[in-house]
Design a protein around this motif. Sequence first.
Motif, PDB file in Angstrom:
ATOM      1  N   GLN A 306      33.169  47.398  59.452  1.00 51.91           N
ATOM      2  CA  GLN A 306      32.119  46.310  60.057  1.00 51.91           C
ATOM      3  C   GLN A 306      30.790  45.825  59.634  1.00 51.91           C
ATOM      4  O   GLN A 306      29.685  45.953  59.327  1.00 51.91           O
ATOM      5  N   THR A 307      29.950  47.194  58.039  1.00 52.90           N
ATOM      6  CA  THR A 307      29.456  47.303  56.826  1.00 52.90           C
ATOM      7  C   THR A 307      29.339  45.919  56.336  1.00 52.90           C
ATOM      8  O   THR A 307      28.157  44.996  55.957  1.00 52.90           O
ATOM      9  N   ALA A 308      30.721  45.489  55.842  1.00 54.73           N
ATOM     10  CA  ALA A 308      31.135  43.832  55.257  1.00 54.73           C
ATOM     11  C   ALA A 308      30.318  43.167  56.487  1.00 54.73           C
ATOM     12  O   ALA A 308      29.129  42.271  55.361  1.00 54.73           O
ATOM     13  N   ILE A 309      30.830  43.114  57.475  1.00 52.70           N
ATOM     14  CA  ILE A 309      30.336  41.576  58.110  1.00 52.70           C
ATOM     15  C   ILE A 309      28.697  41.588  58.168  1.00 52.70           C
ATOM     16  O   ILE A 309      28.081  40.556  58.658  1.00 52.70           O
ATOM     17  N   PRO A 325      37.229  41.292  58.557  1.00 50.96           N
ATOM     18  CA  PRO A 325      36.623  41.545  57.473  1.00 50.96           C
ATOM     19  C   PRO A 325      37.584  41.353  56.687  1.00 50.96           C
ATOM     20  O   PRO A 325      37.003  41.466  55.083  1.00 50.96           O
ATOM     21  N   ASP A 326      38.914  41.517  56.842  1.00 54.92           N
ATOM     22  CA  ASP A 326      39.684  41.246  56.191  1.00 54.92           C
ATOM     23  C   ASP A 326      40.125  40.109  56.116  1.00 54.92           C
ATOM     24  O   ASP A 326      41.715  39.801  55.271  1.00 54.92           O
ATOM     25  N   GLY A 327      39.807  39.145  56.588  1.00 58.68           N
ATOM     26  CA  GLY A 327      40.091  37.671  55.778  1.00 58.68           C
ATOM     27  C   GLY A 327      39.152  36.941  55.277  1.00 58.68           C
ATOM     28  O   GLY A 327      38.038  37.594  54.146  1.00 58.68           O
ATOM     29  N   PRO A 328      39.194  35.691  55.407  1.00 60.00           N
ATOM     30  CA  PRO A 328      38.390  34.320  54.170  1.00 60.00           C
ATOM     31  C   PRO A 328      36.548  34.842  55.057  1.00 60.00           C
ATOM     32  O   PRO A 328      36.688  35.028  56.127  1.00 60.00           O
ATOM     33  N   LEU A 329      36.567  34.214  53.511  1.00 60.99           N
ATOM     34  CA  LEU A 329      34.501  34.050  54.209  1.00 60.99           C
ATOM     35  C   LEU A 329      34.591  32.593  54.604  1.00 60.99           C
ATOM     36  O   LEU A 329      35.269  31.837  55.597  1.00 60.99           O
ATOM     37  N   GLU A 366      37.503  33.406  45.577  1.00 64.11           N
ATOM     38  CA  GLU A 366      38.815  32.405  45.906  1.00 64.11           C
ATOM     39  C   GLU A 366      39.611  32.694  44.756  1.00 64.11           C
ATOM     40  O   GLU A 366      41.279  33.052  44.368  1.00 64.11           O
ATOM     41  N   ARG A 367      39.158  32.708  42.539  1.00 58.57           N
ATOM     42  CA  ARG A 367      39.322  32.806  42.525  1.00 58.57           C
ATOM     43  C   ARG A 367      40.032  34.469  42.255  1.00 58.57           C
ATOM     44  O   ARG A 367      41.350  34.696  41.394  1.00 58.57           O
ATOM     45  N   LYS A 368      39.266  35.626  42.832  1.00 56.04           N
ATOM     46  CA  LYS A 368      40.069  37.096  42.836  1.00 56.04           C
ATOM     47  C   LYS A 368      41.355  37.405  44.348  1.00 56.04           C
ATOM     48  O   LYS A 368      41.099  38.374  44.083  1.00 56.04           O
ATOM     49  N   ASN A 369      41.058  36.236  45.269  1.00 57.37           N
ATOM     50  CA  ASN A 369      41.837  35.874  46.211  1.00 57.37           C
ATOM     51  C   ASN A 369      41.470  37.161  47.431  1.00 57.37           C
ATOM     52  O   ASN A 369      42.138  38.140  48.144  1.00 57.37           O
ATOM     53  N   TYR A 370      39.312  37.391  47.870  1.00 55.39           N
ATOM     54  CA  TYR A 370      39.023  38.175  48.184  1.00 55.39           C
ATOM     55  C   TYR A 370      38.997  37.775  49.576  1.00 55.39           C
ATOM     56  O   TYR A 370      39.075  36.935  49.632  1.00 55.39           O
ATOM     57  N   SER A 371      39.078  39.337  50.779  1.00 56.42           N
ATOM     58  CA  SER A 371      38.411  39.340  51.396  1.00 56.42           C
ATOM     59  C   SER A 371      37.121  39.384  51.467  1.00 56.42           C
ATOM     60  O   SER A 371      36.790  39.786  50.532  1.00 56.42           O
ATOM     61  N   ILE A 372      36.630  39.182  53.186  1.00 54.69           N
ATOM     62  CA  ILE A 372      35.074  39.207  53.123  1.00 54.69           C
ATOM     63  C   ILE A 372      35.023  40.542  52.648  1.00 54.69           C
ATOM     64  O   ILE A 372      33.958  41.219  52.161  1.00 54.69           O
ATOM     65  N   ARG A 373      35.480  42.263  53.489  1.00 55.71           N
ATOM     66  CA  ARG A 373      35.084  43.076  52.689  1.00 55.71           C
ATOM     67  C   ARG A 373      35.201  43.309  51.388  1.00 55.71           C
ATOM     68  O   ARG A 373      34.034  44.183  50.271  1.00 55.71           O
ATOM     69  N   GLU A 374      36.420  42.854  50.571  1.00 56.38           N
ATOM     70  CA  GLU A 374      36.720  42.626  49.289  1.00 56.38           C
ATOM     71  C   GLU A 374      35.730  42.811  47.905  1.00 56.38           C
ATOM     72  O   GLU A 374      35.367  42.852  47.238  1.00 56.38           O
ATOM     73  N   LEU A 375      34.706  41.064  48.988  1.00 52.61           N
ATOM     74  CA  LEU A 375      34.275  40.634  47.748  1.00 52.61           C
ATOM     75  C   LEU A 375      32.378  41.608  47.929  1.00 52.61           C
ATOM     76  O   LEU A 375      32.246  41.760  47.290  1.00 52.61           O
TER      77      LEU A 375
END
Length: 477
Positions: A306-309, A325-329, A366-375
Amino acid sequence: MSTEPDRTSKPRKQIHLAAHFPGVNNTTVWSDPRSGSHIRFDSFRRFAQIAERAKFDFLFLAEGLRLREQNGEIYDLDVVGRPDTFTVLAALAAVTDRLGLAGTINSTFNEPYEVARQFASLDHLSAGRAAWNVVTSWDAFTGENFRRGGYLEQDQRYERARSFLHATQTLFDSWHGDEIADDKATGAFLAEPEPGRFSVHDAFFDIEGQFNVPRSPQGRPVIFQAGDSEQGREFAAAEADAIFSRHGTKDAGQAFYADVKDRMAKYGRDRDQLKVLPAATFVLGETDAEAQELAKEIRHQQVSGQTAIRFLEQLWNRDLSSYDPDGPLPEIDPDLGEHTVARGRASVRMHRDPLETAREWRELAERKNYSIRELIIEVTGRQNFIGSARTIADTLDDYVQSDASDGFILVPHITPDGLGEFADKVVPLLQEKGVFRTEYEGTTLREHLGLRPLPRRDARSTAAEPTVSQTPEGVAA
C-alpha cells in the motif's frame, strides 16, 4: 596497493553524532510492537536520554504544519500528527543536561519576534543547547492553516525568509552588552542603556521596540540548513553552522562536502565552522551477512504494498489504487497538471521533472526486473549503514576521515528505543578509535560542535542580510 587515504599529515577528525526522532516518515516500522507513541512525552524522553547517555551532540525534531492528504483523505500510513516542536524541546530541556535540542521552525508562517523569543527562551532554559533548522513553506495547501496562506510567489518566499532570518538575528543581538548580570535582590537584569532595543524595516517587516529576553548563553541558537540547491549551499556557506545532506554514497558525499566548504572563504569563514551532517539509517547484526538479511526484512516492513502505491501516486499525480504493487509500473505517464493527488508532501515537489523521473524509474525496473514495490524500496532508500558493530564503526569513521561528512544524524527504524543498540555497540568502538568523545567537554551545543563563540552584532547596524534557501518542512531541497 592500499586505497585508504593518507591521514598521517593531519589529526583524526572527531565524529559528530545526532539523533533524529522521525516525525512524518516512512522509516519507522509501525508494525513492530517495540514502536512507541509519537505523542506521549515518555517516547521523546526515552529517546533523548539514550542519545545523551551515548554523548551525542544533539536531538533533532522535524516539524509539519498540516496533516498530509492523498486522494482527498488523511495520509494514514505514517505519523498523522505530533506535538508542537518548541513544547517538546522545552520539556526535554528539563530531563537532559548536555544534549543539544534542535527543531525545525518555519519562517513563512511565523513572525520574527515570536520565533526569536521562543528560541532565546529555549536557549536560556537549556543553558545554551538550542538549535534552529531554518525552512520555508512552498505550498498554499499548508498556508491554508494561516492568514497568509499561499499569497507569496516563490521568489518572494525566498526574500521573506531572508528578511526573517535577518530580523531574528537583529533581535537576538539587541541585548548587546558584554555582561548582563542578574540582580538577585531585585530580580532585575542589569545591562547597558536601552537593552533589547531593535528596529527592522524592510519590504516584509516593519517592527521596532524592545526585545524582552536577555542575551542567551549561545547568543542565538545554532543555525541549521537543510538544502542541496544552489541557494541552499550558498546560505550554508555564508550563515549556517551545520547543513544536512542526503547523499547516499561516499563519492557523492565527498563532492557535496568539498563544494559547500569551498564556498566559505568568500564569506570570511573557515571550513571548520560549518558541519556537514547527512541523515543515515542503520541496521546492526552479529555479522555483516546477518545484518544484510535483516535490512531486507526491514525495508519490506517500511514499504508495504500500500505504501509503494502511495509513493508512486506522488510522482504520477494519479489515483493508482487499482494497480498491483507486485506488478509492473503503469504504462501511462504522470499527469503534469496541478498536483491534487498528494497534498502537503515534500516528495511531490522533489520530482522537478516527473516525465524524466518516470523514464528513469522504468529503465531501472526493466533492468532489474522490479515490481512497483521493489522499485520504491530502492528509490526511496536513504544513506544507510548495514553490518556488524565493527563494520559500521569502521565505515562511519572512514566517511568522516575521508571528508564525505563531519558526522551523521541517525534515524532508527524503531522509536523510541531503537537508538539503544547503536549506543551500546557502535559508540564504544568509536570511542576506542579515539574519534568520539567519552564525556561531554562543554556545556553548550556550540561547544559540542566545535564552533567558535559568536561575535556580538549591533542591533542597529546595517550589515548585509543573509540568504535562505526554500525547503519544504525541513527536507533537503
